[in-house]
Enzyme design. Structure first.
Site, PDB file in Angstrom:
ATOM      1  N   GLU A   1      27.319  25.769  37.577  1.00 12.76           N
ATOM      2  CA  GLU A   1      28.761  25.834  37.281  1.00 12.76           C
ATOM      3  C   GLU A   1      29.569  25.514  38.528  1.00 12.76           C
ATOM      4  OE1 GLU A   1      30.267  29.167  34.846  1.00 12.76           O
ATOM      5  OE2 GLU A   1      31.928  29.338  36.265  1.00 12.76           O
TER       6      GLU A   1
ATOM      7  N   ASN B   1      37.589  34.617  29.859  1.00 13.20           N
ATOM      8  CA  ASN B   1      38.193  35.934  29.674  1.00 13.20           C
ATOM      9  C   ASN B   1      38.898  35.884  28.323  1.00 13.20           C
ATOM     10  OD1 ASN B   1      37.450  37.135  32.190  1.00 13.20           O
ATOM     11  ND2 ASN B   1      39.045  35.933  33.192  1.00 13.20           N
TER      12      ASN B   1
ATOM     13  N   GLU C   1      40.986  26.615  42.484  1.00  8.78           N
ATOM     14  CA  GLU C   1      41.448  27.999  42.660  1.00  8.78           C
ATOM     15  C   GLU C   1      41.508  28.401  44.136  1.00  8.78           C
ATOM     16  OE1 GLU C   1      39.174  30.886  40.514  1.00  8.78           O
ATOM     17  OE2 GLU C   1      40.294  32.580  41.328  1.00  8.78           O
TER      18      GLU C   1
ATOM     19  N   ARG D   1      28.059  42.073  46.948  1.00  9.45           N
ATOM     20  CA  ARG D   1      28.345  41.248  45.762  1.00  9.45           C
ATOM     21  C   ARG D   1      27.507  39.975  45.742  1.00  9.45           C
ATOM     22  NH1 ARG D   1      34.380  39.120  43.975  1.00  9.45           N
ATOM     23  NH2 ARG D   1      33.711  37.203  42.950  1.00  9.45           N
TER      24      ARG D   1
ATOM     25  N   ASP E   1      32.294  33.164  44.799  1.00  7.48           N
ATOM     26  CA  ASP E   1      33.240  32.711  43.782  1.00  7.48           C
ATOM     27  C   ASP E   1      33.975  31.457  44.225  1.00  7.48           C
ATOM     28  OD1 ASP E   1      34.636  32.654  41.440  1.00  7.48           O
ATOM     29  OD2 ASP E   1      36.006  34.278  41.951  1.00  7.48           O
TER      30      ASP E   1
ATOM     31  N   GLU F   1      38.658  23.304  54.900  1.00  7.71           N
ATOM     32  CA  GLU F   1      37.815  24.342  55.499  1.00  7.71           C
ATOM     33  C   GLU F   1      38.292  24.656  56.916  1.00  7.71           C
ATOM     34  OE1 GLU F   1      33.761  23.254  56.411  1.00  7.71           O
ATOM     35  OE2 GLU F   1      33.065  25.307  56.049  1.00  7.71           O
TER      36      GLU F   1
ATOM     37  N   GLU G   1      44.481  30.176  32.811  1.00 10.04           N
ATOM     38  CA  GLU G   1      44.052  31.004  33.942  1.00 10.04           C
ATOM     39  C   GLU G   1      43.519  30.075  35.025  1.00 10.04           C
ATOM     40  OE1 GLU G   1      41.864  34.492  32.998  1.00 10.04           O
ATOM     41  OE2 GLU G   1      41.120  34.760  35.040  1.00 10.04           O
TER      42      GLU G   1
ATOM     43  N   LYS H   1      31.092  35.289  28.838  1.00 13.54           N
ATOM     44  CA  LYS H   1      31.229  36.028  30.089  1.00 13.54           C
ATOM     45  C   LYS H   1      31.068  37.496  29.719  1.00 13.54           C
ATOM     46  CE  LYS H   1      34.552  36.953  33.845  1.00 13.54           C
ATOM     47  NZ  LYS H   1      35.824  36.545  34.490  1.00 13.54           N
TER      48      LYS H   1
ATOM     49  N   GLU I   1      33.790  41.478  35.329  1.00 11.91           N
ATOM     50  CA  GLU I   1      35.227  41.638  35.561  1.00 11.91           C
ATOM     51  C   GLU I   1      35.949  42.216  34.354  1.00 11.91           C
ATOM     52  OE1 GLU I   1      36.413  37.724  36.941  1.00 11.91           O
ATOM     53  OE2 GLU I   1      35.782  38.198  38.983  1.00 11.91           O
TER      54      GLU I   1
END
Lengths: 670, 670
Positions: A384, A200, A390, A333, A362, A502, A157, A279, A283
């Protein structure tokens, strides 16, 4: 020139992967000398001690030196001193002799790689006596690898480097030689913990915890000689899905028993097992909320089960409502992790580490540092990070993340002179990151993405290291003997690549604007009307999210002073985070002196131009390295340029159509 | 009430699927009478003749009537008269006797189902003599079914009704009883041709043509007794992928030979095989362009191969550049089919049917009728409709498409008094559509989506039928003996549901605005910056695509007069197509008297209100049918309402943010 990568077998893995930062040539300064390895009998971690011996033997064998006794005039002595103290290693240079000593084999191995890193310089300098210790004993990588290939996410993932090095065809690989090579690379940068499966946790992966323990033990046996402890990601619903119970309520006696029994079996199979990554309630993953329990209840129940074995529970704070209504502007969020976890400070067991993403959203290219990192003084906290790119180009774009991480690590949550994030988390927690490797011949898809893995390990050992220096370290080790022009070009391509990325992607901290699902390439409104809580609220007048306490969601109020005040006002908020904290008109003037809309246009044109310069830089030196590497980097840079142009044009057109304000410089906006 | 659907086996298919429009009760008017079946020996299509006998036997057995000889005072005589002429059947009512005669068993079977459809009324009316003939001999369904489940599209591409009735687990099903039941339903609405595999032909499906012929023959054997001929979709690259040649150039001698040999084997296996469907040079499928040949070259080469067997080549005109640059406003996907095919008129072989989608884009809820349909006077043309609701609610929304198709079929390309589309295509071509059935117990996911399949078959037989009447036919047959309230409610739910769907989705013919990939639910900018050629160009001032000849892409100029002029000007263009043809300010006043922006708001609020009334209508009668059906429709309507609200809010918010113009009625726009 041809590559030293050898094409592999039918599973697509290279038989001999790229040596990354451990090419044979890097061992020459050691390998051509006389080296003594002094290991008392009967020490712990004998397998790691054997690795030290093996590394020295291989180096001397390759470069014409010799392994000698301590009395045979060695140039380098590696000595294990079980009575010494400290978690690191000591380096003493005394005349012609360099002595590296440590209390534990793993630290001695780290010391050996320290000498490799220094090269000739290790032997050349003046006499001295240095102690090198990591700031934290938790320097960890999380693998989001699936045993069974996921229908949407594939084998890994958010993996951009081919298949998993651990798994293939729905099972743990028979040949784990790539895992051994990986463990060696990790040892060389000081990583000491690895979680081997996706957070996950799907059905097949969940079973690693029970009927897959033989396989876990096989992987642990390959990591162990490099001083790395194995961890598993586990599903909170395991008592139901694996244990046949009707509940996974953390306060249920049967559930507690099941986890205790399970832990006993895990440590029975892997005596030095590290612990569990969880986790929960995130999600769609199961968690304690289903039973009206909080995250401390959930984590502490697991902590109790693993405590007898010195195990840790790594409990992720990435908890938010992913089924939010986009019409509801009061739900934010960004607030979620703090709102869930700050009230639980002091409630977690001693062997729970709460794992907090660096930003409140995220892993975006730019986020404020999570206020939760400063809100858990009585909790063990791990920072983390995400080495796998990603949201930062997915290893098709050259984006060196060292500078971003350094900024985060050095950030002082309570203002100048107060502890940095690194100091806060190192106190009792540590550093963790999502790995970026796969069975790709270069490990990481983009060969230059190796630099991110390298920098993470080094920064986890010493967060004060300069990311630009680390880049040079990586280049020097990875391209031994390369002409200065090549080294300088690679440095130039990567050094400011984070800021370049960016520039051509999401402006001023607003985030996302990516294609939903796979998260690659632009889609300005892609997440705007979704349940994911990731909005920019652009209309014909302005853009950005009002997270002030005065008129917005109140997220700014989660920070201690001085940041609470700094972020509260659009006037004091740093430009690069303006749209994260405020909804402003397109005509709002930034500290830089330009308007928001003109900043968007300017940075997007500039970002593409910088990628064009990256391409030029590579073409000017590409002939100086091997053909395979040249071709791979060239193909990736071409895609980066194509993608940057697409980002530029979509973002500029989107905001031109919305604002109706023309580019002050009259450039082409479609 | 409980359902007569029986849950099925491990493959998820129902053992006894819903009877759709052929419930046992529908056969009562025939079944309780004395029926004679007169079939001369030795007729062609003996299997179809046997079906007529079997249907009569089953009906009389179920309802207490009897099969009698022609001299035993039958109430109904079904008689095959091989010497008669005409493609349909004749119905003569003479006193107490009803006689249905036909020259061919298939037409006699159609006549039998005609009597079923009329019910008691068939026997009650005054004496008379009617001939019923279809306007065309090509009434076809295309199945986009895959043998091997596709990683993204699943077993049926754009299928919303479960798995394929033909295939499961990567092979043709062993039990083809569902296919037989389907063929019976099709015969009852006059369908006479079926293509059994996806026009996007993947590797496994391609092999049906060669080593899968035994399986194709098995399917053909199940369709044959219902007068239905089997077709295959084939890949233009077959000579390479299946034949081992190095080219599939249509002018290459080896290629021609390969196709000739292949056709010989196909007709050897299935003597009454129908022909091939080809999607060439479209969305990545191979075609003649690779060899510098045109579509006539490609189609004619295949036509030559199948001509000896009376086979047809169904060549799709859905050819466009799906890798378009969104920045390039001069390229217009709407033009593509006409631009490619109109110049080829007269170049196609006699046994080629060019299959043209009803609109120039892709089965949107509202498109102008394709100008290509009127541009091929010297070509056999089939109109292609889409029964499966890809862009019209995917059988989660109740959307009866009969009115849309009727509008298309009755459209007169050259103005009032000139031939309709139906007349144009019926001349030498016919009607084809993408089927919407699967192994769902109700066949079509939404039970009411059966009405679309029903209406397509009936309109292909007689395009002048009134779609509202057809809806009543379907309701009456499908819910035999139902209280009037139930029948009226279903009629009310469906009758204007196409317009309701249009109201809450994309406005004024602009199209798309769906989530990319799966095409379900709103995403206003979802395709705006993609290569697919489907844009709306909304900015802060206006919206729509300028396809005029004066200032736009020139697409309007592809129409003959009077439409060329009608569409050319925003003043004369019909409201419902305004944004398809013109980019106008939000303040543009429609013929309806309202502005574009207010129309968007009004229709989106109205559309949701109409769905709310659909829900109410169902709840008022839901107790009058069986529990399974009630629950299925209730669940679908709930989803339709949820989705309609989502469409309303996203579209309204999007245009409110862009235009800054408030709703004149002050309703909530988020």
């Amino acid at each position: 020139m041809t590559s030293d990568i050898v094409d592999g077998g039918p599973d697509g893995s290279a038989a001999v992967p790229h040596p990354a930062w451990l090419p044979t040539a890097a061992f020459a300064p050691i390998g051509r000398r006389r080296v003594a390895v002094v290991l008392p009998d009967g020490n712990d971690d004998a397998e790691v001690a054997a690795t030290v011996r093996r590394e020295v033997a291989a180096a001397t064998s390759a470069h014409g030196g010799s392994v000698v006794g301590p009395d045979e005039h060695p140039d380098l002595v590696l000595v294990l001193e079980p009575t010494a103290t400290g978690s690191g290693f000591r380096v003493v240079r005394d005349g012609d002799r360099l002595t590296v000593s440590a209390a534990r084999p793993t630290a001695l191995l780290h010391g050996l790689f320290h000498v490799v890193r220094l090269g000739e310089a290790a032997f050349d300098g003046p006499d001295g006596d240095e102690q090198h210790s990591p700031v934290s004993g938790l320097r960890m990588l999380n693998h989001w690898d699936n045993v069974a290939s996921h229908p949407r996410h594939g084998q890994v993932e958010r993996g951009y480097s081919g298949g998993s090095i651990f798994y293939a065809d729905g099972a743990v690989r028979t040949d784990l030689s790539r895992v051994a090579a990986y463990a060696r690379l990790l040892a060389a940068i000081g990583i000491d913990q690895v979680a081997i499966n996706n957070v996950n946790v799907a059905a097949r992966e969940a079973r690693l915890l029970t009927d897959g323990l033989d396989d876990v033990a096989r992987i642990a046996a390959v990591l162990r000689p490099y001083g790395i402890r194995t961890h598993l990601s586990v599903s909170f619903a395991s008592p139901i899905t694996l244990g046949g119970l009707t509940t996974s309520d953390p306060l249920d006696a049967d559930v507690r028993t099941w986890w205790r029994d399970t832990a006993a079996r895990v440590w029975g199979a892997v005596g030095d097992f590290g612990g569990f990554v969880v986790k929960a309630d995130s999600e769609g993953q199961p968690g304690p909320f289903a039973y009206g329990r909080d995250h401390a209840d959930g984590a502490n129940m697991l902590a109790e089960a693993v405590a007898p074995y010195g195990g840790l529970i790594h409990w992720r704070a990435f908890v938010y409502n992913h089924r939010q209504d986009w019409r509801d502007r009061s739900t934010d969020r960004a607030r979620a992790a703090f709102d869930h976890f700050a009230p639980l400070d002091g409630h977690f067991a001693e062997n729970v580490v709460v794992q907090v993403k660096h930003g409140p959203m995220d892993f975006q290219v730019r986020e404020p540092v999570s206020p939760l990192l400063a809100a858990l003084p009585r909790t063990r906290v791990a920072l983390e990070l995400q080495v796998t790119q990603e949201y930062t180009g997915q290893q098709r774009h050259a984006v060196y993340l060292g500078p971003e991480w350094s900024e985060i690590l050095r950030w002082q949550a309570r203002g100048d002179g107060t502890p940095t994030v690194a100091e806060d988390v190192a106190r009792a927690g540590g550093f963790t990151a999502v790995s970026n490797v796969g069975d790709d011949p270069y490990w990481t898809g983009h060969p230059f993405a190796q630099a991110n893995l390298y920098a993470f390990g080094r920064l986890a050992w010493d967060p004060t290291l300069d990311p630009s220096d680390l880049l040079d370290e990586w280049v020097t080790l990875t391209f031994p003997g390369a002409p200065a022009a090549l080294r300088e070009a690679i440095h130039a391509i990567l050094d400011e690549s984070w800021l370049t990325y960016e520039q051509y992607t999401t402006p001023l901290g607003v985030g996302f604007m990516v294609r939903p699902g796979h998260h690659y390439g632009p889609d300005v409104d892609g997440y705007e009307y979704t349940p994911w809580g990731t909005y920019h609220f652009a209309d014909r007048d302005g853009v950005g999210v009002d997270r002030s306490s005065a008129t917005g969601t109140g997220y700014a109020g989660q920070y201690p002073e001085p940041w609470r005040d700094v972020y509260e006002s659009a006037e004091s908020c740093p430009d690069e985070l303006l749209l994260f904290f405020h909804h402003v008109p397109y005509t709002h003037v930034l500290h830089s002196g330009t308007t928001v809309i003109q900043h968007i246009y300017d940075t997007h044109f500039a970002g593409v131009e910088r990628v064009e310069r990256m391409v030029e830089a590579w073409e000017s030196v590409a002939h100086l390295t091997d053909d395979d590497l040249t071709a791979r980097v060239r193909e990736r840079l071409a895609e980066q340029l194509r993608s940057a142009v697409e980002w530029r044009d979509q973002v500029n057109t989107y905001f031109w159509r919305k604002s109706g304000i023309a580019d002050a410089h009259g450039r082409v906006i479609h």
